[in-house]
Design an enzyme around this catalytic site. Structure first.
Site, PDB file in Angstrom:
ATOM      1  N   LYS A  97       4.347 -22.190 -26.829  1.00 17.41           N
ATOM      2  CA  LYS A  97       5.749 -22.502 -26.541  1.00 17.41           C
ATOM      3  C   LYS A  97       5.841 -23.219 -25.204  1.00 17.41           C
ATOM      4  O   LYS A  97       4.908 -23.151 -24.398  1.00 17.41           O
ATOM      5  CB  LYS A  97       6.594 -21.225 -26.526  1.00 17.41           C
ATOM      6  CG  LYS A  97       6.165 -20.245 -25.475  1.00 17.41           C
ATOM      7  CD  LYS A  97       6.863 -18.921 -25.680  1.00 17.41           C
ATOM      8  CE  LYS A  97       6.569 -17.983 -24.556  1.00 17.41           C
ATOM      9  NZ  LYS A  97       6.930 -18.519 -23.230  1.00 17.41           N
TER      10      LYS A  97
ATOM     11  N   ASP B 147       2.699 -13.586 -23.953  1.00 15.74           N
ATOM     12  CA  ASP B 147       2.263 -14.288 -22.726  1.00 15.74           C
ATOM     13  C   ASP B 147       1.413 -13.446 -21.775  1.00 15.74           C
ATOM     14  O   ASP B 147       1.637 -13.464 -20.557  1.00 15.74           O
ATOM     15  CB  ASP B 147       3.492 -14.818 -21.966  1.00 15.74           C
ATOM     16  CG  ASP B 147       4.283 -15.842 -22.762  1.00 15.74           C
ATOM     17  OD1 ASP B 147       3.955 -16.076 -23.935  1.00 15.74           O
ATOM     18  OD2 ASP B 147       5.252 -16.400 -22.214  1.00 15.74           O
TER      19      ASP B 147
ATOM     20  N   CYS C 174      10.323 -13.920 -20.967  1.00 15.00           N
ATOM     21  CA  CYS C 174       9.812 -14.193 -22.313  1.00 15.00           C
ATOM     22  C   CYS C 174       9.879 -12.995 -23.237  1.00 15.00           C
ATOM     23  O   CYS C 174      10.130 -13.158 -24.435  1.00 15.00           O
ATOM     24  CB  CYS C 174       8.419 -14.787 -22.215  1.00 15.00           C
ATOM     25  SG  CYS C 174       8.495 -16.429 -21.453  1.00 15.00           S
TER      26      CYS C 174
HETATM   27  C1  VGL Z   1       7.712 -16.966 -18.338  1.00 16.17           C
HETATM   28  C2  VGL Z   1       8.771 -17.868 -16.535  1.00 16.17           C
HETATM   29  C3  VGL Z   1       8.331 -19.127 -16.872  1.00 16.17           C
HETATM   30  C4  VGL Z   1       7.366 -15.743 -19.133  1.00 16.17           C
HETATM   31  C5  VGL Z   1       7.272 -18.217 -18.707  1.00 16.17           C
HETATM   32  O1  VGL Z   1       6.353 -15.759 -19.875  1.00 16.17           O
HETATM   33  O2  VGL Z   1       8.100 -14.746 -19.013  1.00 16.17           O
HETATM   34  N1  VGL Z   1       8.469 -16.811 -17.255  1.00 16.17           N
HETATM   35  N2  VGL Z   1       7.579 -19.284 -17.964  1.00 16.17           N
END
Ligand code: VGL
Ligand code: ZN
Length: 212
Positions: free
Chosen positions: A111, A10, A156
């Site tokens: 995701k 991410d 994540c």
């Molecule tokens: C994430 C919070 C909400 C992440 C993704 O990538 O860590 N954190 N969505």
């Protein structure tokens, strides 16, 4: 001989400076990622990435619940932190960071696409109800060891690492290539401890290169 893959978690605009859910120092993961990408490319280690990829009405968004961002609630029976709207599919915020060496990435795994459940892990949603293509992709290539870095340490990265360990992969986390949200100040430190306790090995980038 173990077979490796590098998993970039991410590294997206919304988790970096100016993004909707900016992680403190999130951008600093990019340089570590690019250095490790080059290292992996020199060794034929495939580079893959996960991408948080939400529909605009995703149930993790505070806006869908008239709730305050970063408040706690429930989503379809699971505890849920309500986040600012982020990583909306096809939007600018969902794109991988522009300075990340994206040409090196051979496969991207989305995701968080189902409205009623969040997905911190790159393998499974938070209820382990559905899985992404990631485990099949790795198994098909006999990959047994992951090198992991990215955003966010306490969400994540942590849940991807814990799932990978549970699935039987060896996992090496590059700590200086990760940054956390830290809703509580110690969340990232605790996340690294949880990953190590579950069997992950923690390295700085320099330690990793020296160990190989
Ligand atoms: C994430 C919070 C909400 C992440 C993704 O990538 O860590 N954190 N969505
Ligand atoms: Zn998300």
């Amino acid at each position: 001989m173990s077979k490796h893959a590098l998993l970039l978690v991410d590294i997206q605009n919304d988790f970096c400076a100016g993004g909707a859910l900016a992680v403190p120092e999130g951008d600093s993961t990019v340089e570590v990622a690019n250095t490790l990408i080059a290292w992996c490319q020199a060794r034929q280690i495939p580079v893959i990435a996960s991408q948080d990829w939400h529909p605009a009405n995703h149930g993790s968004f505070a806006s869908q619940h008239q709730a305050a961002p970063f408040s706690q609630g429930q989503l379809d029976g699971l505890a849920q932190t309500f986040w600012p709207d982020h990583c909306v599919q096809h939007g600018e915020g969902a794109q991988l960071h522009p300075l990340l060496n994206q040409q090196a990435i051979v496969e991207v795994f989305h995701k968080g696409e189902s409205v009623n459940i969040d997905s911190y892990s790159a393998f499974f949603d938070n209820g382990h109800r559905q899985e992404t293509r990631l485990n099949d992709w790795l198994r098909a290539r006999q990959i047994d060891t992951l090198i992991v870095l990215g955003l966010a340490t306490d969400y994540c990265v942590k849940f991807s690492v814990l799932d990978a360990l549970q699935l039987g992969y060896a996992v090496n986390v590059i700590t200086d290539g990760c940054r956390g949200v830290n809703l509580q100040p110690q969340d990232s430190a605790q996340a690294f401890m949880d990953m190590a306790a579950a069997g992950a090995t923690l390295y700085t980038l320099d330690d990793w290169r020296e160990s190989q």
